[in-house]
Scaffold this active site. Structure first.
Site, PDB file in Angstrom:
ATOM      1  N   HIS A   3       0.155  27.411  23.138  1.00  0.00           N
ATOM      2  CA  HIS A   3      -0.939  27.451  22.150  1.00  0.00           C
ATOM      3  C   HIS A   3      -2.276  27.152  22.832  1.00  0.00           C
ATOM      4  O   HIS A   3      -3.293  27.780  22.539  1.00  0.00           O
ATOM      5  CB  HIS A   3      -0.725  26.389  21.073  1.00  0.00           C
ATOM      6  N   SER A  56       7.711  25.853  20.399  1.00  0.00           N
ATOM      7  CA  SER A  56       7.916  24.642  19.594  1.00  0.00           C
ATOM      8  C   SER A  56       9.407  24.406  19.384  1.00  0.00           C
ATOM      9  O   SER A  56       9.856  23.270  19.239  1.00  0.00           O
ATOM     10  CB  SER A  56       7.225  24.787  18.246  1.00  0.00           C
TER      11      SER A  56
HETATM   12  P1  AMP Z   1       3.633  29.554  16.690  1.00  0.00           P
HETATM   13  O1  AMP Z   1       3.021  28.214  16.454  1.00  0.00           O
HETATM   14  O2  AMP Z   1       4.976  29.489  17.342  1.00  0.00           O
HETATM   15  O3  AMP Z   1       3.585  30.458  15.487  1.00  0.00           O
HETATM   16  O4  AMP Z   1       2.708  30.239  17.775  1.00  0.00           O
HETATM   17  C1  AMP Z   1       1.334  30.404  17.562  1.00  0.00           C
HETATM   18  C2  AMP Z   1       0.793  31.372  18.584  1.00  0.00           C
HETATM   19  O5  AMP Z   1       1.019  30.864  19.897  1.00  0.00           O
HETATM   20  C3  AMP Z   1       1.475  32.745  18.522  1.00  0.00           C
HETATM   21  O6  AMP Z   1       0.495  33.748  18.684  1.00  0.00           O
HETATM   22  C4  AMP Z   1       2.427  32.694  19.669  1.00  0.00           C
HETATM   23  O7  AMP Z   1       2.723  33.961  20.205  1.00  0.00           O
HETATM   24  C5  AMP Z   1       1.645  31.866  20.670  1.00  0.00           C
HETATM   25  N1  AMP Z   1       2.543  31.275  21.645  1.00  0.00           N
HETATM   26  C6  AMP Z   1       3.658  30.549  21.384  1.00  0.00           C
HETATM   27  N2  AMP Z   1       4.285  30.222  22.527  1.00  0.00           N
HETATM   28  C7  AMP Z   1       3.560  30.758  23.542  1.00  0.00           C
HETATM   29  C8  AMP Z   1       3.686  30.773  24.957  1.00  0.00           C
HETATM   30  N3  AMP Z   1       4.698  30.176  25.581  1.00  0.00           N
HETATM   31  N4  AMP Z   1       2.746  31.430  25.676  1.00  0.00           N
HETATM   32  C9  AMP Z   1       1.711  32.049  25.043  1.00  0.00           C
HETATM   33  N5  AMP Z   1       1.532  32.064  23.726  1.00  0.00           N
HETATM   34  C10 AMP Z   1       2.438  31.435  22.972  1.00  0.00           C
END
Ligand code: AMP
Length: 294
Positions: free
Chosen positions: A38, A187
């Site tokens: 994130h 997460s």
């Molecule tokens: P989430 O909180 O899992 O919905 O993720 C929020 C944003 O962070 C989304 O656009 C995900 O694709 C991005 N994201 C989550 N994990 C990663 C990672 N390891 N590398 C890059 N972006 C990420």
């Protein structure tokens, strides 16, 4: 940094920033439980935009009935402290009722792209994702919105939605951030015990083997898929859900990788935790910027 809970307040703050102060807004939607993945999106937003807005909202509409909505990690105090450290200007953290008031009945579906890969294993998931992103883009109206390559299909769908429905945001897709072992940050890694966390490095190892084979001239999707399956099969704690080779823009299933970038994506269970990862073959750019900026 201001934490905003009401969508009316978020809309009026964003309107003022745009109209009266003429500042560009970068928007990073998240479900919280923040990690370096994130933070890389926030870093990118900080570099490209005057004002950075991050949303923290665990979106019930994108979880299936048997999925982890109620147990999903939530810690707004910790997240807010991290976001303040990263010079974020506004955190939008609405309640479920604020986003989905009683009588809510409008959903956004990107047809064709939503029911394969992740969508095949998780029916309704992407309808929930595109609906919440449409709402958030309407509330914040950012100049740029940032989505991680980690969720490759999600980024593809959102680009398509933004184009089709003429949202004004430009979508930026930064690369996957990984732990030292190669495990993509997520997460959901919080659910893994030590042994499982070690075992989970097999996702990236399998994709790296496929990439090496591709670079040595193996362009058959079936054979690349076999390489991934065999590697995952060797890890006793891992159970394959799917692995697939698709056109990186249209998600059309590919038999052979030729001149267009191909997305090799997979989902694997480690114990009861389902993890995803991907690699794009046939493409060397760091960033993938696309959108419908008028
Ligand atoms: P989430 O909180 O899992 O919905 O993720 C929020 C944003 O962070 C989304 O656009 C995900 O694709 C991005 N994201 C989550 N994990 C990663 C990672 N390891 N590398 C890059 N972006 C990420």
């Amino acid at each position: 940094m201001e934490i905003i809970n009401r969508r009316q307040r978020m809309m009026s703050v964003a309107r003022k920033l745009r109209r009266e102060e003429n500042r560009t807004i970068g928007f990073v939607p998240t479900m919280g439980a923040l990690h370096s993945g994130h933070l890389s999106l926030i870093h990118e937003a900080r570099a490209m935009c005057d004002v950075v807005v991050v949303s923290v909202f665990v979106n019930p509409a994108q979880f299936g009935p048997a999925e982890d909505f109620s147990s999903y990690p939530r810690d707004l105090t910790r997240d807010a402290a991290l976001l303040a450290e990263y010079n974020v200007d506004y955190v939008f953290a609405p309640t479920v009722e604020e986003i989905y008031p009683s009588g809510f009945s409008t959903y956004v579906t990107v047809e064709g792209l939503s029911n394969q890969l992740e969508g095949a294993s998780r029916p309704e998931h992407f309808r929930g994702v595109t609906t919440i992103v449409a709402i958030l883009l309407s509330v914040v109206k950012p100049d740029f919105a940032f989505f991680g390559q980690k969720d490759a299909q999600q980024a593809i769908l959102i680009k398509r939605m933004v184009r089709d429905l003429a949202f004004s945001a430009e979508i930026v897709v930064p690369p996957i951030v990984r732990e030292e072992s190669g495990l993509a940050m997520s997460s959901r890694n919080n659910y893994l015990n030590d042994d499982q966390r070690k075992a989970a490095a097999v996702l990236n190892r399998a994709l790296s083997k496929a990439r090496e084979a591709y670079e040595e001239g193996e362009h058959s999707a079936a054979r690349l898929i076999e390489i991934v399956r065999v590697t995952i099969g060797k890890e006793p704690l891992a159970r394959m859900d799917y692995v697939s080779v698709n056109d990186a823009e249209t998600l059309e299933k590919l038999e052979k990788i030729d001149d267009r970038p191909a997305l090799v994506s997979l989902a694997v269970f480690i114990g009861s935790t389902r993890l995803i990862d991907n690699v794009v073959l046939g493409k060397a750019t760091k960033h993938d910027v696309a959108g419908a900026k008028a």
